[in-house]
Every structure is written in structure tokens, then in C-alpha cells.
Design an enzyme around this catalytic site. Structure first.
Site, PDB file in Angstrom:
ATOM      1  N   SER A 275       6.299  31.241  14.771  1.00  0.00           N
ATOM      2  CA  SER A 275       6.327  29.803  13.661  1.00  0.00           C
ATOM      3  C   SER A 275       5.095  29.070  13.881  1.00  0.00           C
ATOM      4  O   SER A 275       4.134  29.608  13.602  1.00  0.00           O
ATOM      5  CB  SER A 275       7.703  29.026  13.783  1.00  0.00           C
ATOM      6  OG  SER A 275       8.039  28.384  13.074  1.00  0.00           O
ATOM      7  N   LYS A 279       1.151  30.374  14.046  1.00  0.00           N
ATOM      8  CA  LYS A 279      -0.015  29.718  13.361  1.00  0.00           C
ATOM      9  C   LYS A 279      -0.984  29.575  14.666  1.00  0.00           C
ATOM     10  O   LYS A 279      -2.472  29.682  14.502  1.00  0.00           O
ATOM     11  CB  LYS A 279       0.194  28.576  12.601  1.00  0.00           C
ATOM     12  CG  LYS A 279       1.289  28.587  11.852  1.00  0.00           C
ATOM     13  CD  LYS A 279       1.698  27.283  10.955  1.00  0.00           C
ATOM     14  CE  LYS A 279       3.046  26.640  10.797  1.00  0.00           C
ATOM     15  NZ  LYS A 279       3.784  27.602   9.717  1.00  0.00           N
ATOM     16  N   TRP A 366      11.295  31.024   3.725  1.00  0.00           N
ATOM     17  CA  TRP A 366      10.575  29.655   3.822  1.00  0.00           C
ATOM     18  C   TRP A 366       9.098  30.181   4.344  1.00  0.00           C
ATOM     19  O   TRP A 366       8.031  29.588   3.804  1.00  0.00           O
ATOM     20  CB  TRP A 366      11.136  28.830   4.713  1.00  0.00           C
ATOM     21  CG  TRP A 366      10.437  27.530   5.110  1.00  0.00           C
ATOM     22  CD1 TRP A 366       9.987  27.325   6.436  1.00  0.00           C
ATOM     23  CD2 TRP A 366      10.217  26.577   4.242  1.00  0.00           C
ATOM     24  NE1 TRP A 366       9.131  26.198   6.244  1.00  0.00           N
ATOM     25  CE2 TRP A 366       9.460  25.365   5.044  1.00  0.00           C
ATOM     26  CE3 TRP A 366      10.849  26.081   2.967  1.00  0.00           C
ATOM     27  CZ2 TRP A 366       9.231  24.251   4.346  1.00  0.00           C
ATOM     28  CZ3 TRP A 366      10.247  24.925   2.371  1.00  0.00           C
ATOM     29  CH2 TRP A 366       9.708  24.130   3.250  1.00  0.00           C
ATOM     30  N   HIS A 416      14.704  33.277  10.889  1.00  0.00           N
ATOM     31  CA  HIS A 416      13.622  32.904  11.501  1.00  0.00           C
ATOM     32  C   HIS A 416      13.616  32.692  12.880  1.00  0.00           C
ATOM     33  O   HIS A 416      14.490  31.802  13.477  1.00  0.00           O
ATOM     34  CB  HIS A 416      13.020  31.719  10.801  1.00  0.00           C
ATOM     35  CG  HIS A 416      12.191  30.857  11.125  1.00  0.00           C
ATOM     36  ND1 HIS A 416      10.680  31.099  10.926  1.00  0.00           N
ATOM     37  CD2 HIS A 416      11.830  29.763  11.981  1.00  0.00           C
ATOM     38  CE1 HIS A 416      10.002  30.420  11.373  1.00  0.00           C
ATOM     39  NE2 HIS A 416      10.502  29.537  12.073  1.00  0.00           N
TER      40      HIS A 416
HETATM   41  C1  GTR Z   1       9.058  24.406   9.876  1.00  0.00           C
HETATM   42  C2  GTR Z   1       7.539  24.627   9.071  1.00  0.00           C
HETATM   43  C3  GTR Z   1       6.955  25.879   9.294  1.00  0.00           C
HETATM   44  C4  GTR Z   1       7.075  26.680  10.539  1.00  0.00           C
HETATM   45  C5  GTR Z   1       8.418  26.027  11.325  1.00  0.00           C
HETATM   46  C6  GTR Z   1       8.552  26.147  12.963  1.00  0.00           C
HETATM   47  O1  GTR Z   1       9.749  23.403   9.728  1.00  0.00           O
HETATM   48  O2  GTR Z   1       7.818  24.156   7.833  1.00  0.00           O
HETATM   49  O3  GTR Z   1       5.822  25.848   8.883  1.00  0.00           O
HETATM   50  O4  GTR Z   1       6.215  26.087  11.332  1.00  0.00           O
HETATM   51  O5  GTR Z   1       8.613  24.868  10.967  1.00  0.00           O
HETATM   52  O6  GTR Z   1       7.519  25.963  13.738  1.00  0.00           O
HETATM   53  O7  GTR Z   1       9.778  26.468  13.317  1.00  0.00           O
END
Ligand code: GTR
Length: 445
Positions: A275, A279, A366, A416
């Protein structure tokens, strides 16, 4: 009540947005809601990674390395993540503990404090390292940052609790922004420690908040302030590093430390993240070519997913929800993705010729799984310059059907998260590239 990390990206973004905008009264200024209709995702042309700033087309690996790669890196530094400093001169490592019989004798556990500037009143991060006892040395390793503290990665009672700020949770794992014993092993299902060690890999991890607490003003107590002469009064230039830059910098400093560990082969370190930390892993791998494999797990917007696709989280949403993640300049691209001089396929191309793996999850809309796949796909021309095959497929594979040679990809069922399935693929990928160097793929045509 869910902890902040259990909230979906959407819920979290909405929460951050309403705080940022001062609540529903300002609803009219909220960004356009996320689109989930593939027919409306758009098909804007992507910048050509092989086109140099002077208009010439790159046709060989040497020109990519010497001319075009620096240009692409510069775009991500100036437009998106910001510029990071190098290794501080005085940085030093202090062994905090060593246990040769950790995890029931399976591993040696080392905990090391990295004094990032060398000063004991300066910033530090703690690295937890497990090295398998029953494995050839030096061992290849996985390195990744964790969300919940090193002690969350495994229930091992010997792991030290983080000393830095953490976000409070309702379950007692964090109270008054400090970790408690209750958090031990709370992220263990995301870290396949046994499988990693049994396969002969070491595992190193760092709590990301050691570098910078993850909220808009968090930088004031993180490395971005500590390394600046103006400290918490710093006025950042438009291309100064953001939080992702700070976390990625920490991964490079952790690799500096691994280079000093005899039991670890620092030339075979795979950097992995989930997540926002996915990045981070991509940005670390792009800047620091010592990382031999780069793995992005569900990194989504601002990670592996193409910014130009209007699907799931957008540049506008991420900039509003998490204004501290990227450099100041990146804000200018909110709602103006088509004017970005680069896109995320070029971030993936910065890993070339090193193996890179992008993973998505079916229910993680998402993060735009198709946008993640397409970014991997459009990095292929750069790998082809090195005669290295990429995904080997024209279209997105079905769920749970991993593909690829030097660019790996899968989309698994589920949400996720990081699962054992994901780790199984990363282990196979690492085995293929780290343990069987003879098994090279056919050159791409
Ligand atoms: C979310 C965000 C994503 C992702 C995620 C995470 O809220 O919008 O870009 O990075 O968090 O890190 O779990």
C-alpha cells in the site's frame, strides 16, 4: 471501532478529507468521487518512456542508462516524490540485541539501532533482522517497512517495542501514541516469517514511523526536520522530499546497515512494501539501484497504478487526503493528470533491468488493479532494451494466475492486504532470480 489501518482506502480518504476541508460545510469543494466504471476510466495516451527530452528515441540499453534514465528519475524527483538527501556522513550502527536461538532456534534475531546522523540526540531507526540458522550464508533477504512497529511483525517476545509516535488504536495496542505489549504479533499474518526463513531468506524490517509519523505535521518530528538546518521551521521547496521520500530514504539506510551484516548478502535484497509502503518500496527501488528486486503489493495511486486512468483513487483525492506524502509540486497535478510529464509505467521502468513485481487484489478497486497491470505492461519496452522479457502476456491475467519473467504480476482474490498467497509468489520470484541465475529468459523481440 476499526483501527485506521483497517479502514478501507475510501473510508480513510473520506475521513482525512472531511478533516482537511473542515467538515461537510465545505462539501462543494470536495474532489470528484472515485469512478468505478471501466468504460469511464479513459484511455489517455501515456508518455513514451523511450523518448528523450531532446526528442530522440532511445534504442539501446546504454543510452537508456546514461541519458534517459536520469531524465525519468529527475521527473519523479521534481514532480512527485521530491529530492532526497544521501547517506549522512556520521551515520552509525549500534547493536541492541542478538539472540542466536530466536523463534524456537530457527533464526538469529538481531536488533540494531541506526543512528542516522551519528548523534545520539539525533534521529534513529531500529532494524529488526531475522537470519535463518539452517541456511546457506550469506543469505538473500527481504526488506520492508511495517505499519505497526517491529513487534507487530511477529509475536516473538524478544522484539523491542518502538519508541516513536504511533497512531492510537482502540484495542490497546497503542495508548497515548505509544506502543504497548498488546500489539505483539498484531500484523503477523501480513509477514510470512516462517515461510521466508524456511526458504533460506533473511527478513529485515523497520517501523515506518521511526522515519516520519504518518500525518500532515508528522515531518516536524521526523527525519525531514532532523536533517534540515531549519528543523521544524523548514519551508519546503516545491521539489523537496515528502513523507514517501523520507520512508524510502529509510529503506536505503537500512540497506546500508545490511551491507555491514556478514550473514546477509546485500547484493540479493528484495525491497517489498504494501500500500503506501508499496509506493515507498517502488520509490526506494527507483532511486537506489542496490535493491536487487523491487516488490509492490497493492500500492495503487501514487505507486504502481497509472495516474492517467480515472479509476479508484485519483491524484486529486490522494493529494487532499495525504498532503504530506508527495512533494509540493505534485499538488499542481490534482485533477490535471494528463499534464504530468510522466506516468507510473516509467517509475516501474526505472527498476530495469532488475526484476520487479507488481501485485493487485481483486477487491482492491480503490488501488485500480488494471491500472497497476497496465503500468507494468508499459514498462516492457525498457526491459526489452536489456533483452529481458517482461510480463509475457498481452492482457491482464485471470485471478491467481501469476505471470511474468523480469516483470512479475498477479491479481489475487480478496481484499487490500498482504496474504500468504502474495508471499508465496514473491518467494518463487526471488528464488527464480536469486537462486537460479542460469535460468535467464529468452530476449524480448
Ligand atoms: C489509503 C490510500 C491509499 C493506500 C492506503 C494504505 O487510504 O488512499 O493510497 O496507500 O491508504 O496505505 O493502506
Amino acid at each position: 471501532m476499526k483501527s485506521i489501518l483497517q479502514l478501507s482506502g475510501r473510508a480513510l480518504a473520506a475521513l482525512a478529507l472531511s478533516a482537511f476541508l473542515g467538515g461537510p460545510a465545505l462539501a462543494a469543494t470536495q474532489p470528484r468521487p472515485a469512478n468505478y466504471d471501466e468504460a469511464k476510466a479513459g484511455s489517455q495516451p501515456l508518455p513514451d518512456p523511450l523518448l528523450r527530452n531532446n526528442g530522440a528515441k532511445v534504442t539501446d540499453a546504454k543510452t537508456w542508462v546514461s541519458k534517459r534514465r536520469p531524465e525519468v528519475l529527475e521527473l519523479f524527483q521534481t514532480q512527485m516524490y521530491g529530492r532526497s538527501p544521501g547517506r549522512p556522513k556520521g551515520m552509525r550502527f549500534e547493536t541492541l540485541s542478538v539472540d542466536a536461538q530466536a523463534l524456537g532456534g530457527k533464526a538469529t534475531r538481531r536488533q540494531t539501532r541506526v543512528w542516522l546522523t551519528g548523534k545520539t540526540n539525533g534521529p534513529f531507526m531500529d532494524v529488526l533482522l531475522y537470519v535463518p540458522n539452517q541456511a546457506a550464508k550469506p543469505a538473500p533477504a527481504f526488506l520492508g517497512m511495517n505499519f505497526g512497529g517491529n513487534h507487530a511483525v511477529n509475536a516473538d517476545p524478544g522484539i523491542r517495542l518502538p519508541e516513536r509516535w504511533m497512531r492510537d488504536t482502540k484495542d490497546g495496542a497503542v495508548v497515548n501514541n505509544r506502543a504497548t505489549e498488546a500489539g505483539r504479533g498484531s500484523e503477523a499474518r501480513r509477514w510470512a516469517v516462517d515461510a521466508i526463513l524456511e526458504r533460506g531468506y533473511a527478513l529485515a524490517t523497520v517501523y515506518y514511523g521511526d522515519l516520519e509519523p504518518d500525518f500532515a505535521e508528522g515531518w516536524k518530528t521526523g527525519v525531514r526536520a532532523a536533517l534540515s538546518k531549519d528543523g521544524a521551521g523548514t519551508q519546503f521547496k516545491p521539489d523537496a522530499w515528502g513523507a514517501i521520500g523520507a520512508w524510502a530514504w529509510g529503506l536505503s539506510r537500512a540497506l546500508d546497515y545490511l551491507e555491514t551484516e556478514k550473514a546477509v548478502d546485500a547484493k540479493r535484497v528484495a525491497v517489498m512494501g504494501h500500500s503506501r509502503l508499496g509506493k515507498t518500496a517502488l520509490w526506494a527501488g527507483a532511486q537506489d539501484e542496490r535493491f536487487a528486486i523491487v516488490i509492490s503489493n497493492d500500492s495503487g495511486e501514487g505507486g504502481a497504478a497509472l495516474a492517467r486512468r480515472d479509476y479508484g483513487e485519483t491524484t486529486e483525492i490522494i493529494n487532499r487526503s495525504f498532503p504530506h506524502w508527495f512533494c509540493g509540486k505534485f499538488k499542481e497535478y490534482s485533477g490535471r493528470e494528463s499534464s504530468l510529464p510522466m506516468d507510473q509505467h516509467e517509475l516501474i521502468a526505472l527498476m530495469a533491468p532488475r526484476p520487479v513485481y507488481v501485485a493487485s487484489a481483486e477487491d482492491d478497486k480503490w488501488a485500480d488493479p488494471r491500472g497497476e497491470f497496465l503500468a507494468a505492461k508499459h514498462a516492457e519496452p525498457v526491459y526489452a532494451l536489456f533483452g529481458r522479457a517482461g510480463l509475457g502476456v498481452a492482457d491482464m491475467p485471470a485471478v491467481n494466475q501469476p505471470v511474468g519473467e523480469f516483470i512479475g504480476y498477479h491479481i489475487r482474490t480478496g481484499k487490500h492486504d498482504v496474504t500468504d498467497y502474495d508471499w508465496q509468489q514473491y518467494l518463487k520470484f526471488a528464488d527464480r532470480h536469486f537462486k537460479q541465475p542460469a535460468a535467464r529468459p529468452v530476449p524480448a523481440t
